[in-house]
Design a protein around this motif. Structure first.
Motif, PDB file in Angstrom:
ATOM      1  N   ARG A 146       2.515  -8.867  -1.168  1.00 36.19           N
ATOM      2  CA  ARG A 146       2.639  -7.617  -0.402  1.00 36.19           C
ATOM      3  C   ARG A 146       1.734  -7.675   0.814  1.00 36.19           C
ATOM      4  N   TYR A 147       2.070  -6.891   1.795  1.00 38.34           N
ATOM      5  CA  TYR A 147       1.269  -6.780   3.009  1.00 38.34           C
ATOM      6  C   TYR A 147       0.507  -5.465   2.984  1.00 38.34           C
ATOM      7  N   ILE A 148      -0.783  -5.526   3.161  1.00 36.42           N
ATOM      8  CA  ILE A 148      -1.601  -4.305   3.169  1.00 36.42           C
ATOM      9  C   ILE A 148      -1.473  -3.658   4.543  1.00 36.42           C
ATOM     10  N   CYS A 149      -1.025  -2.414   4.542  1.00 38.36           N
ATOM     11  CA  CYS A 149      -0.762  -1.709   5.796  1.00 38.36           C
ATOM     12  C   CYS A 149      -1.847  -0.710   6.160  1.00 38.36           C
ATOM     13  N   GLY A 150      -2.611  -0.252   5.188  1.00 43.14           N
ATOM     14  CA  GLY A 150      -3.647   0.731   5.473  1.00 43.14           C
ATOM     15  C   GLY A 150      -4.443   1.067   4.227  1.00 43.14           C
ATOM     16  N   SER A 151      -5.458   1.877   4.444  1.00 39.32           N
ATOM     17  CA  SER A 151      -6.291   2.299   3.319  1.00 39.32           C
ATOM     18  C   SER A 151      -6.902   3.659   3.613  1.00 39.32           C
ATOM     19  N   SER A 152      -7.233   4.357   2.559  1.00 41.70           N
ATOM     20  CA  SER A 152      -7.880   5.657   2.681  1.00 41.70           C
ATOM     21  C   SER A 152      -8.530   6.015   1.354  1.00 41.70           C
ATOM     22  N   HIS A 153      -9.763   6.454   1.408  1.00 43.97           N
ATOM     23  CA  HIS A 153     -10.496   6.914   0.233  1.00 43.97           C
ATOM     24  C   HIS A 153     -10.492   5.891  -0.905  1.00 43.97           C
ATOM     25  N   GLY A 154     -10.585   4.606  -0.564  1.00 47.21           N
ATOM     26  CA  GLY A 154     -10.644   3.560  -1.573  1.00 47.21           C
ATOM     27  C   GLY A 154      -9.305   3.047  -2.040  1.00 47.21           C
ATOM     28  N   TRP A 155      -8.193   3.638  -1.577  1.00 47.24           N
ATOM     29  CA  TRP A 155      -6.853   3.206  -1.968  1.00 47.24           C
ATOM     30  C   TRP A 155      -6.270   2.323  -0.873  1.00 47.24           C
ATOM     31  N   LEU A 156      -5.536   1.301  -1.278  1.00 44.44           N
ATOM     32  CA  LEU A 156      -4.838   0.432  -0.338  1.00 44.44           C
ATOM     33  C   LEU A 156      -3.351   0.749  -0.394  1.00 44.44           C
ATOM     34  N   PHE A 157      -2.712   0.786   0.782  1.00 48.19           N
ATOM     35  CA  PHE A 157      -1.262   0.958   0.845  1.00 48.19           C
ATOM     36  C   PHE A 157      -0.669  -0.384   1.246  1.00 48.19           C
ATOM     37  N   ALA A 158       0.289  -0.873   0.436  1.00 45.03           N
ATOM     38  CA  ALA A 158       0.890  -2.169   0.704  1.00 45.03           C
ATOM     39  C   ALA A 158       2.402  -2.080   0.545  1.00 45.03           C
ATOM     40  N   VAL A 159       3.095  -2.961   1.258  1.00 41.03           N
ATOM     41  CA  VAL A 159       4.555  -3.030   1.159  1.00 41.03           C
ATOM     42  C   VAL A 159       4.964  -4.469   0.894  1.00 41.03           C
ATOM     43  N   ASP A 160       6.133  -4.613   0.249  1.00 39.80           N
ATOM     44  CA  ASP A 160       6.676  -5.956   0.043  1.00 39.80           C
ATOM     45  C   ASP A 160       7.691  -6.247   1.145  1.00 39.80           C
ATOM     46  N   ILE A 161       8.380  -7.350   1.037  1.00 39.25           N
ATOM     47  CA  ILE A 161       9.311  -7.768   2.086  1.00 39.25           C
ATOM     48  C   ILE A 161      10.487  -6.799   2.244  1.00 39.25           C
ATOM     49  N   LYS A 162      10.814  -6.043   1.178  1.00 41.35           N
ATOM     50  CA  LYS A 162      11.899  -5.057   1.235  1.00 41.35           C
ATOM     51  C   LYS A 162      11.379  -3.668   1.619  1.00 41.35           C
ATOM     52  N   ILE A 163      10.142  -3.609   2.016  1.00 42.45           N
ATOM     53  CA  ILE A 163       9.442  -2.390   2.444  1.00 42.45           C
ATOM     54  C   ILE A 163       9.334  -1.360   1.321  1.00 42.45           C
ATOM     55  N   ASN A 164       9.194  -1.821   0.095  1.00 41.99           N
ATOM     56  CA  ASN A 164       8.865  -0.953  -1.030  1.00 41.99           C
ATOM     57  C   ASN A 164       7.354  -0.773  -1.020  1.00 41.99           C
ATOM     58  N   GLY A 165       6.907   0.474  -0.917  1.00 41.18           N
ATOM     59  CA  GLY A 165       5.479   0.747  -0.807  1.00 41.18           C
ATOM     60  C   GLY A 165       4.792   0.979  -2.145  1.00 41.18           C
ATOM     61  N   ILE A 166       3.495   0.717  -2.165  1.00 42.18           N
ATOM     62  CA  ILE A 166       2.676   0.945  -3.352  1.00 42.18           C
ATOM     63  C   ILE A 166       1.261   1.308  -2.903  1.00 42.18           C
ATOM     64  N   PHE A 167       0.656   2.240  -3.605  1.00 41.32           N
ATOM     65  CA  PHE A 167      -0.766   2.562  -3.431  1.00 41.32           C
ATOM     66  C   PHE A 167      -1.512   1.931  -4.593  1.00 41.32           C
ATOM     67  N   VAL A 168      -2.601   1.219  -4.300  1.00 37.03           N
ATOM     68  CA  VAL A 168      -3.387   0.553  -5.336  1.00 37.03           C
ATOM     69  C   VAL A 168      -4.860   0.837  -5.088  1.00 37.03           C
ATOM     70  N   ASN A 169      -5.550   1.221  -6.156  1.00 39.86           N
ATOM     71  CA  ASN A 169      -7.003   1.336  -6.082  1.00 39.86           C
ATOM     72  C   ASN A 169      -7.563   0.001  -6.544  1.00 39.86           C
ATOM     73  N   PRO A 170      -8.186  -0.789  -5.648  1.00 37.54           N
ATOM     74  CA  PRO A 170      -8.646  -2.130  -6.033  1.00 37.54           C
ATOM     75  C   PRO A 170      -9.782  -2.113  -7.036  1.00 37.54           C
ATOM     76  N   PHE A 171     -10.448  -0.983  -7.205  1.00 39.00           N
ATOM     77  CA  PHE A 171     -11.570  -0.894  -8.140  1.00 39.00           C
ATOM     78  C   PHE A 171     -11.094  -0.618  -9.555  1.00 39.00           C
ATOM     79  N   THR A 172     -10.084   0.258  -9.701  1.00 41.17           N
ATOM     80  CA  THR A 172      -9.606   0.634 -11.032  1.00 41.17           C
ATOM     81  C   THR A 172      -8.267  -0.021 -11.375  1.00 41.17           C
ATOM     82  N   ARG A 173      -7.590  -0.608 -10.367  1.00 45.70           N
ATOM     83  CA  ARG A 173      -6.264  -1.205 -10.478  1.00 45.70           C
ATOM     84  C   ARG A 173      -5.178  -0.163 -10.764  1.00 45.70           C
ATOM     85  N   GLU A 174      -5.512   1.094 -10.584  1.00 50.16           N
ATOM     86  CA  GLU A 174      -4.531   2.164 -10.773  1.00 50.16           C
ATOM     87  C   GLU A 174      -3.515   2.117  -9.633  1.00 50.16           C
ATOM     88  N   CYS A 175      -2.238   2.328  -9.959  1.00 51.90           N
ATOM     89  CA  CYS A 175      -1.162   2.333  -8.945  1.00 51.90           C
ATOM     90  C   CYS A 175      -0.545   3.706  -8.856  1.00 51.90           C
TER      91      CYS A 175
END
Length: 113
Positions: A84-113
């Motif tokens: 996935r490509y990381i497009c942005g972040s806010s308040h500790g969360w990363l926003f990433a998209v895959d090649i089909k532009i499906n988005g996901i928010f991930v907290n890298p500290f807790t691994r919560e999606c």
């Protein structure tokens, strides 16, 4: 005399709530009990100073980050972000998209999606 490895999990969890992200990993290297608390990640990390997100390392599949306060690079495995490509972040969360532009928010500290 205090035996630091015998501290209760509640105390250790409280201590980790004050640690910056790199210190969190150092904390887990002290002993087996501390490592087990460190791996639980059920608590929010202390407020972090600015980190820059760099690209994923192809060989290790770890994401690379640069800490401005420390002036150091950190490689962290975050399986939820593989391919996935990381497009942005806010308040500790990363926003990433895959090649089909499906988005996901991930907290890298807790691994919560």
């Amino acid at each position: 005399m205090v035996v630091w490895s015998d501290l209760t999990n509640d105390i250790l969890k409280h201590i980790t709530s004050f640690l910056a992200f790199p210190d969190h990993y150092r904390f887990g290297a002290v002993c087996e009990n501390w490592r087990s608390v460190s791996k639980q990640r059920r608590y929010p990390p202390a407020p972090q100073l600015l980190w820059l997100v760099l690209k994923e390392e192809k060989e290790t599949r770890k994401h690379k980050f640069y800490s401005l306060p420390d002036g150091k690079h950190y490689s962290i495995e975050i399986p939820e972000l593989h391919g996935r490509y990381i497009c942005g972040s806010s308040h500790g969360w990363l926003f990433a998209v895959d090649i089909k532009i499906n988005g996901i928010f991930v907290n890298p500290f807790t691994r919560e999606c």
